[in-house]
Scaffold this active site. Structure first.
Site, PDB file in Angstrom:
ATOM      1  N   GLY A  41       0.725  -1.093   0.007  1.00 15.22           N
ATOM      2  CA  GLY A  41      -0.129  -0.047   0.091  1.00 15.22           C
ATOM      3  C   GLY A  41       0.960   1.298  -0.051  1.00 15.22           C
ATOM      4  O   GLY A  41       0.963   2.010   1.022  1.00 15.22           O
ATOM      5  N   SER A  47       4.380   6.887   2.909  1.00 14.06           N
ATOM      6  CA  SER A  47       5.360   6.073   3.764  1.00 14.06           C
ATOM      7  C   SER A  47       6.663   5.298   3.259  1.00 14.06           C
ATOM      8  O   SER A  47       7.469   5.243   3.974  1.00 14.06           O
ATOM      9  CB  SER A  47       4.454   4.691   4.104  1.00 14.06           C
ATOM     10  OG  SER A  47       3.880   4.186   2.916  1.00 14.06           O
ATOM     11  N   ASP A  66       1.952  -2.250  -4.594  1.00 17.94           N
ATOM     12  CA  ASP A  66       0.663  -1.429  -4.596  1.00 17.94           C
ATOM     13  C   ASP A  66       0.305  -1.628  -6.097  1.00 17.94           C
ATOM     14  O   ASP A  66       1.162  -1.450  -7.135  1.00 17.94           O
ATOM     15  CB  ASP A  66       0.894   0.192  -4.401  1.00 17.94           C
ATOM     16  CG  ASP A  66      -0.632   0.797  -4.117  1.00 17.94           C
ATOM     17  OD1 ASP A  66      -1.383   0.184  -4.786  1.00 17.94           O
ATOM     18  OD2 ASP A  66      -0.633   1.379  -3.164  1.00 17.94           O
ATOM     19  N   GLY A  70      -5.996   2.009  -6.164  1.00 16.27           N
ATOM     20  CA  GLY A  70      -6.787   2.633  -5.101  1.00 16.27           C
ATOM     21  C   GLY A  70      -7.583   1.471  -4.440  1.00 16.27           C
ATOM     22  O   GLY A  70      -7.994   0.296  -5.015  1.00 16.27           O
ATOM     23  N   SER A 119      -1.522  -7.479  -4.212  1.00 18.15           N
ATOM     24  CA  SER A 119      -0.540  -8.089  -3.092  1.00 18.15           C
ATOM     25  C   SER A 119      -0.514  -9.302  -3.577  1.00 18.15           C
ATOM     26  O   SER A 119       0.717 -10.166  -3.322  1.00 18.15           O
ATOM     27  CB  SER A 119      -1.303  -7.819  -2.006  1.00 18.15           C
ATOM     28  OG  SER A 119      -0.522  -8.210  -0.779  1.00 18.15           O
ATOM     29  N   ASP A 136      -0.584  -1.586   4.877  1.00 16.65           N
ATOM     30  CA  ASP A 136      -1.325  -0.655   4.689  1.00 16.65           C
ATOM     31  C   ASP A 136      -2.054  -0.429   3.524  1.00 16.65           C
ATOM     32  O   ASP A 136      -2.292   0.595   2.764  1.00 16.65           O
ATOM     33  CB  ASP A 136      -0.554   0.788   4.932  1.00 16.65           C
ATOM     34  CG  ASP A 136      -1.329   2.027   5.263  1.00 16.65           C
ATOM     35  OD1 ASP A 136      -2.790   1.924   5.753  1.00 16.65           O
ATOM     36  OD2 ASP A 136      -0.742   3.265   5.104  1.00 16.65           O
ATOM     37  N   HIS A 139      -8.674  -1.938   3.276  1.00 18.08           N
ATOM     38  CA  HIS A 139      -9.074  -2.094   4.463  1.00 18.08           C
ATOM     39  C   HIS A 139     -10.361  -2.754   4.782  1.00 18.08           C
ATOM     40  O   HIS A 139     -11.224  -2.779   5.762  1.00 18.08           O
ATOM     41  CB  HIS A 139      -9.490  -0.769   5.175  1.00 18.08           C
ATOM     42  CG  HIS A 139      -8.015   0.155   5.818  1.00 18.08           C
ATOM     43  ND1 HIS A 139      -6.769  -0.332   5.256  1.00 18.08           N
ATOM     44  CD2 HIS A 139      -7.879   1.264   6.402  1.00 18.08           C
ATOM     45  CE1 HIS A 139      -5.705   0.413   5.616  1.00 18.08           C
ATOM     46  NE2 HIS A 139      -6.417   1.170   6.498  1.00 18.08           N
ATOM     47  N   HIS A 164      -0.787  -0.751   9.804  1.00 19.11           N
ATOM     48  CA  HIS A 164      -1.524   0.749  10.011  1.00 19.11           C
ATOM     49  C   HIS A 164      -2.978   0.790  10.182  1.00 19.11           C
ATOM     50  O   HIS A 164      -3.522  -0.180   9.759  1.00 19.11           O
ATOM     51  CB  HIS A 164      -0.992   1.706   8.934  1.00 19.11           C
ATOM     52  CG  HIS A 164      -1.135   2.998   9.279  1.00 19.11           C
ATOM     53  ND1 HIS A 164      -1.673   3.872   8.238  1.00 19.11           N
ATOM     54  CD2 HIS A 164      -0.952   3.912  10.053  1.00 19.11           C
ATOM     55  CE1 HIS A 164      -1.827   5.094   8.689  1.00 19.11           C
ATOM     56  NE2 HIS A 164      -1.317   4.960   9.586  1.00 19.11           N
ATOM     57  N   ASP A 165      -3.379   1.662  10.788  1.00 22.19           N
ATOM     58  CA  ASP A 165      -4.833   1.860  11.035  1.00 22.19           C
ATOM     59  C   ASP A 165      -5.517   0.756  11.997  1.00 22.19           C
ATOM     60  O   ASP A 165      -6.512   0.382  11.570  1.00 22.19           O
ATOM     61  CB  ASP A 165      -5.674   2.100   9.632  1.00 22.19           C
ATOM     62  CG  ASP A 165      -5.280   3.259   9.062  1.00 22.19           C
ATOM     63  OD1 ASP A 165      -4.976   4.344   9.568  1.00 22.19           O
ATOM     64  OD2 ASP A 165      -5.243   3.261   7.615  1.00 22.19           O
TER      65      ASP A 165
END
Length: 205
Positions: A41, A47, A66, A70, A119, A136, A139, A164-165
């Site tokens: 990501g 990052s 990535d 999006g 991925s 990341d 989600h 992350h998150d």
């Protein structure tokens, strides 16, 4: 911010807080003793800037995975859609051109290997041991689980998994990153090192 980065990180589109980025920088430098670093990501490279700057310092490499189309929340009509990243010609989101421009501006191209693919596809034939995996990506639960299952197994003992998150309270954010964080701890293959904001840092035992 105490770090001196090659370009202004605030000018790069992204959702990583400065203190989380600094934690990633120090983590990538330490993880280089175990193997290369990999992020899932990259988006526009915020990052990547932190991680690759550390890789440059210790002469290591960052693999930046990535598909650059999006995540769900970046699509037209969604909360985090950015019209500037939408390619009208193909009617698809495309962050890769912006990503490459930022990495070139930071003079980090020698330490970043862009892997432009989903991925799971990138991981299908992966054989390189990793000292750090930073997740990341998407989600949704499916996307987060795919990222975890694809890459966590490549982390060598002593290496790190960063997610992350992480929001333990559903009122604060989506639960998929928190779910894979809990899964990693429940596997007994990882132990918690620290939490920095919404960034969970775990070590492979």
């Amino acid at each position: 911010m105490s770090l001196k980065l090659p370009i202004d990180v605030h000018a790069i589109k992204g959702f990583l807080a400065a203190h989380e980025g600094e934690a990633l920088y120090h983590l990538a430098a330490e993880a280089s003793a175990f193997g290369s670093s990999l992020e899932v990501g990259s988006y526009c490279g915020k990052s990547t800037l932190y991680l690759a700057s550390a890789c440059k310092l210790v002469d290591s490499v960052l693999f930046a995975v990535d598909h650059h189309r999006g995540s769900e929340e970046h699509q037209p009509g969604e909360e985090y859609h950015d019209p500037e990243l939408f390619d009208e010609g193909v009617q698809l989101m495309d962050s890769f051109r912006t990503f490459r421009r930022n990495i070139r501006a930071a003079q980090l191209e020698e330490w970043v290997v862009p892997v432009v693919a989903p991925s799971a596809v990138a991981a299908r034939c992966w054989n390189t041991p990793l000292g750090l995996v930073f997740i990341d990506g998407g989600h949704s639960l499916e996307a987060a689980m795919t990222d975890y299952r694809s890459w966590a197994r490549h982390i060598v003992p002593g290496g790190y998994l960063a997610i992350h998150d992480i929001f333990p309270d559903p009122a604060d954010g989506g639960q998929a990153p928190y779910d894979i964080y809990k899964l990693a701890l429940a596997s007994a293959q990882f132990e918690l090192v620290e939490m920095v904001g919404t960034l969970g840092v775990l070590r492979r035992v």
